[in-house]
Structures are given as C-alpha cells and as structure tokens.
Design a protein around this motif. Sequence first.
Motif, PDB file in Angstrom:
ATOM      1  N   LEU A 118      25.689 -63.753  62.984  1.00 18.43           N
ATOM      2  CA  LEU A 118      25.454 -65.186  63.138  1.00 18.43           C
ATOM      3  C   LEU A 118      24.315 -65.617  62.219  1.00 18.43           C
ATOM      4  CD1 LEU A 118      25.778 -65.558  67.002  1.00 18.43           C
ATOM      5  CD2 LEU A 118      27.367 -66.405  65.271  1.00 18.43           C
ATOM      6  N   GLY A 119      24.485 -66.755  61.597  1.00 17.04           N
ATOM      7  CA  GLY A 119      23.546 -67.247  60.600  1.00 17.04           C
ATOM      8  C   GLY A 119      24.145 -67.173  59.210  1.00 17.04           C
ATOM      9  N   ASN A 120      25.137 -66.295  59.049  1.00 16.29           N
ATOM     10  CA  ASN A 120      25.774 -66.156  57.745  1.00 16.29           C
ATOM     11  C   ASN A 120      26.550 -67.406  57.346  1.00 16.29           C
ATOM     12  OD1 ASN A 120      26.319 -64.150  55.513  1.00 16.29           O
ATOM     13  ND2 ASN A 120      28.383 -64.875  55.984  1.00 16.29           N
ATOM     14  N   GLU A 121      26.944 -68.205  58.322  1.00 17.38           N
ATOM     15  CA  GLU A 121      27.754 -69.387  58.025  1.00 17.38           C
ATOM     16  C   GLU A 121      27.049 -70.325  57.040  1.00 17.38           C
ATOM     17  OE1 GLU A 121      25.513 -69.876  61.861  1.00 17.38           O
ATOM     18  OE2 GLU A 121      26.822 -68.346  61.039  1.00 17.38           O
ATOM     19  N   ARG A 122      25.745 -70.315  56.985  1.00 19.30           N
ATOM     20  CA  ARG A 122      25.055 -71.200  56.041  1.00 19.30           C
ATOM     21  C   ARG A 122      25.179 -70.715  54.595  1.00 19.30           C
ATOM     22  NH1 ARG A 122      20.502 -68.549  58.352  1.00 19.30           N
ATOM     23  NH2 ARG A 122      19.007 -67.876  56.783  1.00 19.30           N
ATOM     24  N   PHE A 123      25.659 -69.464  54.396  1.00 19.12           N
ATOM     25  CA  PHE A 123      25.856 -68.935  53.054  1.00 19.12           C
ATOM     26  C   PHE A 123      27.328 -68.920  52.646  1.00 19.12           C
ATOM     27  CE2 PHE A 123      21.882 -66.857  54.414  1.00 19.12           C
ATOM     28  CZ  PHE A 123      21.047 -67.387  53.452  1.00 19.12           C
ATOM     29  N   GLY A 124      28.211 -69.324  53.530  1.00 18.11           N
ATOM     30  CA  GLY A 124      29.638 -69.315  53.213  1.00 18.11           C
ATOM     31  C   GLY A 124      30.383 -68.397  54.160  1.00 18.11           C
ATOM     32  N   LYS A 125      31.415 -67.753  53.659  1.00 12.61           N
ATOM     33  CA  LYS A 125      32.274 -66.915  54.487  1.00 12.61           C
ATOM     34  C   LYS A 125      31.738 -65.496  54.562  1.00 12.61           C
ATOM     35  CE  LYS A 125      36.312 -69.644  53.855  1.00 12.61           C
ATOM     36  NZ  LYS A 125      37.195 -69.926  54.888  1.00 12.61           N
ATOM     37  N   PRO A 126      31.995 -64.821  55.696  1.00 12.39           N
ATOM     38  CA  PRO A 126      32.641 -65.382  56.883  1.00 12.39           C
ATOM     39  C   PRO A 126      31.698 -66.331  57.624  1.00 12.39           C
ATOM     40  CG  PRO A 126      31.993 -63.130  57.334  1.00 12.39           C
ATOM     41  CD  PRO A 126      31.660 -63.406  55.898  1.00 12.39           C
ATOM     42  N   SER A 127      32.310 -67.350  58.216  1.00 10.07           N
ATOM     43  CA  SER A 127      31.546 -68.340  58.969  1.00 10.07           C
ATOM     44  C   SER A 127      32.055 -68.499  60.396  1.00 10.07           C
ATOM     45  CB  SER A 127      31.577 -69.684  58.246  1.00 10.07           C
ATOM     46  OG  SER A 127      32.916 -70.119  58.093  1.00 10.07           O
ATOM     47  N   ASN A 128      33.218 -67.950  60.692  1.00 13.68           N
ATOM     48  CA  ASN A 128      33.794 -68.013  62.022  1.00 13.68           C
ATOM     49  C   ASN A 128      33.025 -67.058  62.939  1.00 13.68           C
ATOM     50  OD1 ASN A 128      35.382 -67.559  64.337  1.00 13.68           O
ATOM     51  ND2 ASN A 128      37.289 -67.825  63.218  1.00 13.68           N
ATOM     52  N   PRO A 129      32.474 -67.536  64.057  1.00 17.40           N
ATOM     53  CA  PRO A 129      31.702 -66.661  64.943  1.00 17.40           C
ATOM     54  C   PRO A 129      32.493 -65.458  65.477  1.00 17.40           C
ATOM     55  CG  PRO A 129      31.889 -68.884  65.865  1.00 17.40           C
ATOM     56  CD  PRO A 129      32.524 -68.911  64.514  1.00 17.40           C
ATOM     57  N   ASP A 130      33.826 -65.543  65.448  1.00 14.35           N
ATOM     58  CA  ASP A 130      34.631 -64.386  65.865  1.00 14.35           C
ATOM     59  C   ASP A 130      34.412 -63.183  64.955  1.00 14.35           C
ATOM     60  OD1 ASP A 130      35.720 -65.856  67.937  1.00 14.35           O
ATOM     61  OD2 ASP A 130      37.584 -66.301  66.862  1.00 14.35           O
ATOM     62  N   PHE A 131      33.949 -63.441  63.720  1.00 14.63           N
ATOM     63  CA  PHE A 131      33.769 -62.378  62.736  1.00 14.63           C
ATOM     64  C   PHE A 131      32.304 -62.156  62.376  1.00 14.63           C
ATOM     65  CE2 PHE A 131      37.949 -64.363  62.005  1.00 14.63           C
ATOM     66  CZ  PHE A 131      38.726 -63.307  62.484  1.00 14.63           C
ATOM     67  N   LEU A 132      31.406 -62.661  63.235  1.00 19.08           N
ATOM     68  CA  LEU A 132      29.970 -62.520  63.019  1.00 19.08           C
ATOM     69  C   LEU A 132      29.341 -61.879  64.254  1.00 19.08           C
ATOM     70  CD1 LEU A 132      29.283 -66.085  61.554  1.00 19.08           C
ATOM     71  CD2 LEU A 132      29.517 -63.957  60.262  1.00 19.08           C
ATOM     72  N   LEU A 133      28.599 -60.809  64.054  1.00 21.75           N
ATOM     73  CA  LEU A 133      27.910 -60.165  65.167  1.00 21.75           C
ATOM     74  C   LEU A 133      26.822 -61.075  65.716  1.00 21.75           C
ATOM     75  CD1 LEU A 133      27.498 -56.584  63.688  1.00 21.75           C
ATOM     76  CD2 LEU A 133      28.884 -57.190  65.683  1.00 21.75           C
ATOM     77  N   ALA A 134      26.582 -60.988  67.007  1.00 17.23           N
ATOM     78  CA  ALA A 134      25.462 -61.680  67.642  1.00 17.23           C
ATOM     79  C   ALA A 134      24.194 -60.853  67.415  1.00 17.23           C
ATOM     80  CB  ALA A 134      25.729 -61.835  69.138  1.00 17.23           C
ATOM     81  N   GLN A 153      18.619 -56.117  61.013  1.00 16.00           N
ATOM     82  CA  GLN A 153      19.381 -57.361  61.050  1.00 16.00           C
ATOM     83  C   GLN A 153      18.542 -58.459  60.433  1.00 16.00           C
ATOM     84  OE1 GLN A 153      20.384 -58.236  65.127  1.00 16.00           O
ATOM     85  NE2 GLN A 153      18.352 -58.957  65.625  1.00 16.00           N
ATOM     86  N   GLY A 154      19.240 -59.378  59.782  1.00 18.12           N
ATOM     87  CA  GLY A 154      18.554 -60.507  59.189  1.00 18.12           C
ATOM     88  C   GLY A 154      19.119 -60.871  57.836  1.00 18.12           C
ATOM     89  N   GLU A 155      18.379 -61.719  57.159  1.00 16.88           N
ATOM     90  CA  GLU A 155      18.822 -62.265  55.882  1.00 16.88           C
ATOM     91  C   GLU A 155      18.541 -61.293  54.741  1.00 16.88           C
ATOM     92  OE1 GLU A 155      17.622 -66.147  53.265  1.00 16.88           O
ATOM     93  OE2 GLU A 155      17.792 -66.424  55.443  1.00 16.88           O
ATOM     94  N   VAL A 156      19.514 -61.176  53.853  1.00 16.33           N
ATOM     95  CA  VAL A 156      19.363 -60.372  52.637  1.00 16.33           C
ATOM     96  C   VAL A 156      19.664 -61.250  51.426  1.00 16.33           C
ATOM     97  CG1 VAL A 156      19.934 -58.187  53.798  1.00 16.33           C
ATOM     98  CG2 VAL A 156      21.754 -59.522  52.703  1.00 16.33           C
ATOM     99  N   ARG A 157      19.187 -60.839  50.265  1.00 15.11           N
ATOM    100  CA  ARG A 157      19.435 -61.559  49.015  1.00 15.11           C
ATOM    101  C   ARG A 157      20.417 -60.822  48.122  1.00 15.11           C
ATOM    102  NH1 ARG A 157      19.001 -66.348  49.720  1.00 15.11           N
ATOM    103  NH2 ARG A 157      17.264 -66.879  51.021  1.00 15.11           N
ATOM    104  N   GLU A 158      20.530 -59.497  48.290  1.00 13.00           N
ATOM    105  CA  GLU A 158      21.391 -58.671  47.435  1.00 13.00           C
ATOM    106  C   GLU A 158      22.453 -57.987  48.284  1.00 13.00           C
ATOM    107  OE1 GLU A 158      21.230 -58.578  44.151  1.00 13.00           O
ATOM    108  OE2 GLU A 158      19.468 -59.862  44.093  1.00 13.00           O
ATOM    109  N   PRO A 159      23.698 -57.820  47.849  1.00 15.36           N
ATOM    110  CA  PRO A 159      24.199 -58.195  46.532  1.00 15.36           C
ATOM    111  C   PRO A 159      24.431 -59.694  46.391  1.00 15.36           C
ATOM    112  CG  PRO A 159      25.969 -57.244  47.816  1.00 15.36           C
ATOM    113  CD  PRO A 159      24.703 -57.133  48.640  1.00 15.36           C
ATOM    114  N   VAL A 163      23.551 -63.012  55.927  1.00 12.88           N
ATOM    115  CA  VAL A 163      22.852 -62.562  57.128  1.00 12.88           C
ATOM    116  C   VAL A 163      23.672 -61.406  57.675  1.00 12.88           C
ATOM    117  CG1 VAL A 163      21.968 -63.201  59.399  1.00 12.88           C
ATOM    118  CG2 VAL A 163      21.955 -64.883  57.549  1.00 12.88           C
ATOM    119  N   VAL A 164      23.053 -60.239  57.787  1.00 12.90           N
ATOM    120  CA  VAL A 164      23.782 -59.024  58.130  1.00 12.90           C
ATOM    121  C   VAL A 164      23.131 -58.284  59.289  1.00 12.90           C
ATOM    122  CG1 VAL A 164      24.595 -58.727  55.748  1.00 12.90           C
ATOM    123  CG2 VAL A 164      22.509 -57.563  56.497  1.00 12.90           C
TER     124      VAL A 164
END
Length: 180
Positions: A118-134, A153-159, A163-164
Amino acid sequence: MHASLASPSPWVTRFAPLIAAGGEVLDYACGGGRHARWLAQRGFRVEAVDRDGVALELLQGVPHVHTRHADLEHGVWPYGGRRFDAVVVTNYLFRPRLAPLLELVSLGGVLIYETFMLGNERFGKPSNPDFLLAPGEMLQRLAEGWSIVAFEQGEVREPRPAVVQRVCAIKGGGQVGVLP
C-alpha cells in the motif's frame, strides 16, 4: 533491456546464499525468468512457473531450469505435496494462494519474497489494493513457524520509485545462518 535479461533483484542476490547448496528452488510467477537464470548459474536446480507461455519459452534450454506453464490464480494448483529448498517471489501477490505458496517451502528452507505494498498507487501500477501488501502483512503471515532473517518495507527509488515490502525467512524457526 528485455525483462528476461534484466539483473536480478538485490534482495534475491543478498539472501540466495542461505539456500542449501545445489538445492531445488521455485521461481514463482517468474515472468521472463531473471531470477531463474541467475539461480541456475549458481548451481541451483530451478523450477520456473508462470502463466505466460511466451515468457517461459525464453527459458527453454537454460541448464538447470525446468519450466512449468500454469495459471497460479485460477487454474488447478500445480504443487500438491511438493516442497522446495527455497521459494523466490518478486513483484507478485495473489492472496488466495499465499498460504499454499508458503507450504511449498521445506522445513529449513528459505522464502525470499519482495513485492509492492500500500502506498505504491501514487507511483502507478500496481495500484489495486488486492495486489498490494498491507504494512507488516508478511510478518503477520510468517509469525508462527518461521524465523525472520530480514524484513524491510517502505519507499524505494531503484530500480524505479515504488513502495515495497521484502522478507527473507527460514521455515521451521531453527538456527539462522550468517547474514550475507
């Protein structure tokens, strides 16, 4: 660069030394097979599974790699009773099959898992919460019967910005080897 030729994830390369030498590894939802290739080059016997038959064709003839074409979400579960020395998963989440996936790791085996949260949606896909870990979801799933070697867990810049969530764990809660 074509996905199948891309460099392996640093998370996978960091923890691969924990896998038993010459062990059998499942590259789950392998896509183009970047991890399958890398692991096979290091002497592991790799089964690469994905629903994309074209991507699997790119792995044909790679020494120590066996491919399996399977729909891991809606098809028949292809791994009843199977166990692997390690299971590697990157950039993939399908919660209804997460419990059977975890059962594939043999006692003393290694799980190396890295995907979006969760949080990755602000960077694009995947953005569906079904495919994002809590937050902390993989730690909760591995709370009993696993030794956590590393978790991030958290935000990364590379590659690319994302948010992973990443975990490396050993099934069975036994002794953990020296961290790579």
